[in-house]
Design an enzyme around this catalytic site. Structure first.
Site, PDB file in Angstrom:
ATOM      1  N   ASP A  98      19.728  -2.295   5.558  1.00  0.00           N
ATOM      2  CA  ASP A  98      19.280  -0.897   5.395  1.00  0.00           C
ATOM      3  C   ASP A  98      20.479   0.052   5.328  1.00  0.00           C
ATOM      4  O   ASP A  98      20.339   1.215   4.950  1.00  0.00           O
ATOM      5  CB  ASP A  98      18.387  -0.484   6.576  1.00  0.00           C
ATOM      6  CG  ASP A  98      16.923  -0.382   6.184  1.00  0.00           C
ATOM      7  OD1 ASP A  98      16.641  -0.294   4.976  1.00  0.00           O
ATOM      8  OD2 ASP A  98      16.061  -0.382   7.094  1.00  0.00           O
ATOM      9  N   GLN A 135      11.547  -1.377  10.403  1.00  0.00           N
ATOM     10  CA  GLN A 135      10.883  -0.276   9.699  1.00  0.00           C
ATOM     11  C   GLN A 135      10.804   0.964  10.596  1.00  0.00           C
ATOM     12  O   GLN A 135      10.341   0.899  11.726  1.00  0.00           O
ATOM     13  CB  GLN A 135       9.471  -0.728   9.260  1.00  0.00           C
ATOM     14  CG  GLN A 135       8.721   0.287   8.419  1.00  0.00           C
ATOM     15  CD  GLN A 135       9.368   0.550   7.063  1.00  0.00           C
ATOM     16  OE1 GLN A 135       9.809  -0.363   6.385  1.00  0.00           O
ATOM     17  NE2 GLN A 135       9.427   1.812   6.669  1.00  0.00           N
ATOM     18  N   LYS A 193       7.782  -4.342   0.319  1.00  0.00           N
ATOM     19  CA  LYS A 193       9.076  -5.028   0.404  1.00  0.00           C
ATOM     20  C   LYS A 193       8.870  -6.551   0.434  1.00  0.00           C
ATOM     21  O   LYS A 193       9.556  -7.290  -0.269  1.00  0.00           O
ATOM     22  CB  LYS A 193       9.848  -4.557   1.652  1.00  0.00           C
ATOM     23  CG  LYS A 193      10.339  -3.120   1.512  1.00  0.00           C
ATOM     24  CD  LYS A 193      10.817  -2.527   2.834  1.00  0.00           C
ATOM     25  CE  LYS A 193      11.121  -1.033   2.677  1.00  0.00           C
ATOM     26  NZ  LYS A 193      11.396  -0.356   3.951  1.00  0.00           N
TER      27      LYS A 193
END
Ligand code: NAP
Length: 294
Positions: A120, A97, A53
């Site tokens: 997200d 994460q 990412k």
């Protein structure tokens, strides 16, 4: 024979489009989009995902910040860090994460993220806005699938879409998106799961099948009708003596035999997988441009 939906290509196209936009923002002296990522502990797979990412951000000209916290980080410490990011005007969006170490309550962390920065798309407010068809950040995998359907001009309106799997990150949001009054969307949706009886009766009636249960080569040719559109989300890594690495990736679809009947199909790897990073970058650009919350 089916048209192969090339997720790698579409992901690269999207990233190139964003890179061009970032360049023009920079030329006009605008704010460069800035994505932050929090990584707690040192799980190998998570390191790889976060690394990819950050690298993608660099490639397209975004700013990125990787915040590494030790495995021993407490829930309170993490929530404090999240508070800092929520209040930092320089950060447009950020991700925490997952998975997190066992001693941290993931749902609490998801809900601590400011929905305005929730790139997200996991915050309940983001999910609710998605269900209400309001501007929001869509979760990465479903957003990626929507992009694939759109960019391959696959007609969805009035079609019967069968989704296999009802997880919070794939199956459930996918069922919501396909049923929305939107394009792609406007499907009649059947959401199936492990308690569904006679699954084959449903899959045989599907015009579009989104398969996300995590069982290698589960969907076979006898379960689908001719001309079906198949989106294979599954990724299962199994040992193999035929590859250098010693393992091989399998989707949830028995690819060769289903491809022979399908009109469109995503391969594994190279289908849905590469789209997740493109989705995250699209969400970050939206956050930076204040397109979701004005
Ligand atoms: P998950 O949380 O394990 O959910 C699996 C779902 O499948 C559950 O809803 C389960 O039903 C259902 N299921 C299990 N066995 C079934 C059966 N025999 N018939 C019908 N439904 C069944 O999985 P996930 O996180 O959604 O991930 C699914 C797969 O996609 C995995 O292989 C994962 O690695 C992959 N994945 C890929 C990407 C990508 O970028 N390509 C992203 C995310 C996930 P119950 O709810 O009743 O248990």
């Amino acid at each position: 024979m089916a048209t192969i939906i090339d997720g790698k290509l579409i992901s690269e196209q999207i990233q190139n489009e964003i890179a061009i936009e970032v360049q023009s923002i920079a030329e006009q002296g605008g704010k460069i989009p800035h994505l932050a990522a929090i990584l707690v502990g040192s799980d190998g797979a998570s390191e790889t995902y976060v690394g990819a990412k950050v690298k993608a951000c660099e490639k397209i000209g975004f700013e990125s910040t990787l915040i590494r916290l030790p495995e021993s980080t407490t829930e309170e410490d993490l929530i404090r860090k999240i508070g800092e990011l929520n209040n930092d005007p320089g950060i447009d969006g950020y991700i925490v994460q997952l998975p997190l170490p066992k001693h941290i309550n993931e749902q609490k962390i998801i809900e601590a993220v400011d929905p305005k920065k929730d790139v997200d798309g996991f915050h309940p407010q983001s999910v609710g806005r998605m269900a209400l068809n309001l501007p929001t950040y869509l979760p990465a995998t479903p957003y990626g699938i929507i992009q694939l359907l759109e960019r391959y001009n696959i007609e969805t309106s009035g079609k019967h879409c069968v989704v296999i799997g009802r997880s919070n990150i794939v199956g459930s949001p996918m069922s919501i998106l396909m049923a929305r009054n939107a394009a792609p969307g406007n499907c009649t949706v059947t959401l199936t799961h492990s308690r569904t009886k006679n699954l084959k009766e449903f899959t045989l009636k599907a015009d579009i099948l989104i398969v996300a249960l995590g069982k290698a080569e589960f969907l076979t040719a006898d379960m689908v009708k001719d001309g079906v559109v198949v989106i294979d989300v599954g990724i299962t890594r199994l040992p193999s003596d035929k590859t250098k690495s010693g393992y091989k990736l399998f989707g949830d679809v028995k690819y060769d035999e289903v491809a022979a009947k399908a009109s469109f199909i995503t391969p594994v790897p190279g289908g849905v997988g590469p789209m997740t990073i493109a989705s995250l970058l699209m969400n970050t650009l939206k956050a930076s441009k204040k397109e979701v919350y004005r």
